[in-house]
Write a protein that holds these residues in place. Structure first.
Motif, short mmCIF file in Angstrom:
data_model
loop_
_atom_site.label_atom_id
_atom_site.label_comp_id
_atom_site.label_asym_id
_atom_site.label_seq_id
_atom_site.Cartn_x
_atom_site.Cartn_y
_atom_site.Cartn_z
N PHE A 36 20.91 -28.78 4.13
CA PHE A 36 21.66 -29.45 3.08
C PHE A 36 22.72 -28.58 2.42
O PHE A 36 23.45 -29.06 1.56
N SER A 37 22.84 -27.35 2.83
CA SER A 37 23.76 -26.42 2.19
C SER A 37 25.22 -26.78 2.41
O SER A 37 26.08 -26.42 1.61
N ASP A 38 25.51 -27.48 3.49
CA ASP A 38 26.88 -27.88 3.80
C ASP A 38 26.86 -29.34 4.25
O ASP A 38 26.90 -29.62 5.45
N PRO A 39 26.79 -30.29 3.31
CA PRO A 39 26.66 -31.71 3.66
C PRO A 39 27.75 -32.17 4.63
O PRO A 39 28.92 -31.86 4.44
N LYS A 40 27.33 -32.87 5.66
CA LYS A 40 28.27 -33.33 6.68
C LYS A 40 28.63 -34.81 6.55
O LYS A 40 29.43 -35.31 7.30
N GLN A 45 24.98 -35.86 1.15
CA GLN A 45 25.63 -35.46 -0.10
C GLN A 45 24.65 -35.36 -1.28
O GLN A 45 24.74 -34.40 -2.05
N PRO A 46 23.73 -36.31 -1.47
CA PRO A 46 22.84 -36.23 -2.63
C PRO A 46 21.96 -34.98 -2.66
O PRO A 46 21.49 -34.57 -3.72
N PHE A 47 21.77 -34.35 -1.51
CA PHE A 47 20.89 -33.19 -1.44
C PHE A 47 21.49 -31.93 -2.06
O PHE A 47 20.80 -30.93 -2.22
N LYS A 48 22.76 -31.99 -2.42
CA LYS A 48 23.36 -30.85 -3.14
C LYS A 48 22.63 -30.63 -4.47
O LYS A 48 22.62 -29.54 -5.00
N ASP A 49 22.00 -31.68 -4.97
CA ASP A 49 21.21 -31.62 -6.20
C ASP A 49 19.73 -31.52 -5.83
O ASP A 49 19.17 -32.43 -5.21
N VAL A 87 14.66 -23.25 9.68
CA VAL A 87 15.46 -24.28 10.33
C VAL A 87 16.24 -23.58 11.44
O VAL A 87 16.86 -22.54 11.20
N THR A 88 16.21 -24.11 12.63
CA THR A 88 16.87 -23.48 13.77
C THR A 88 18.20 -24.18 14.07
O THR A 88 18.48 -25.26 13.57
N SER A 89 18.95 -23.57 14.94
CA SER A 89 20.19 -24.20 15.39
C SER A 89 19.85 -25.36 16.32
O SER A 89 18.75 -25.44 16.88
#
Length: 112
Positions: A36-40, A45-49, A87-89
């Protein structure tokens, strides 16, 4: 276990970390922040919070962790993340779930 995992319980540990228990008795802890660090897109988007992340719940019908906006994480993938401790690639995950490359369909006629 690669397939047929079901989440039986989920507990918030603070931040974006979860403790997850599976149907075979295995349990693990995982920090999902990298997802969630860079919403795609709009669903992430809501996970920024972190307060939205804290609305995680166990969908008992499907055995997956989910959120109110419809986002969920495949229980097999979540199990893999827990086993790896991170979390892996996408490439690492694909190698784990499908170590043999798929055969390539040649859509051009061969010359004889």
């Amino acid at each position: 276990m690669k397939f047929l995992n079901e989440v039986k319980n989920v507990q918030l540990l603070g931040g974006y970390r979860l403790h997850v228990g599976f149907n075979d008795g295995y349990s693990g802890k995982i920090d999902l922040w990298p997802l969630f660090s860079d919403p795609k897109g709009p669903i992430t988007q809501p996970f920024k919070d972190v307060e939205f992340f804290n609305k995680v719940f166990l969908d008992t019908e499907t055995g997956v962790v989910a959120w109110p906006n419809g986002y969920d994480i495949c229980s097999d993938v979540l199990r893999y993340y827990c086993e790896q401790g991170r979390v892996t690639s996408k490439d690492e995950m694909n190698l784990y779930f499908d170590p043999e490359p798929a055969s390539v369909l040649n859509d051009k006629p061969s010359k004889k």
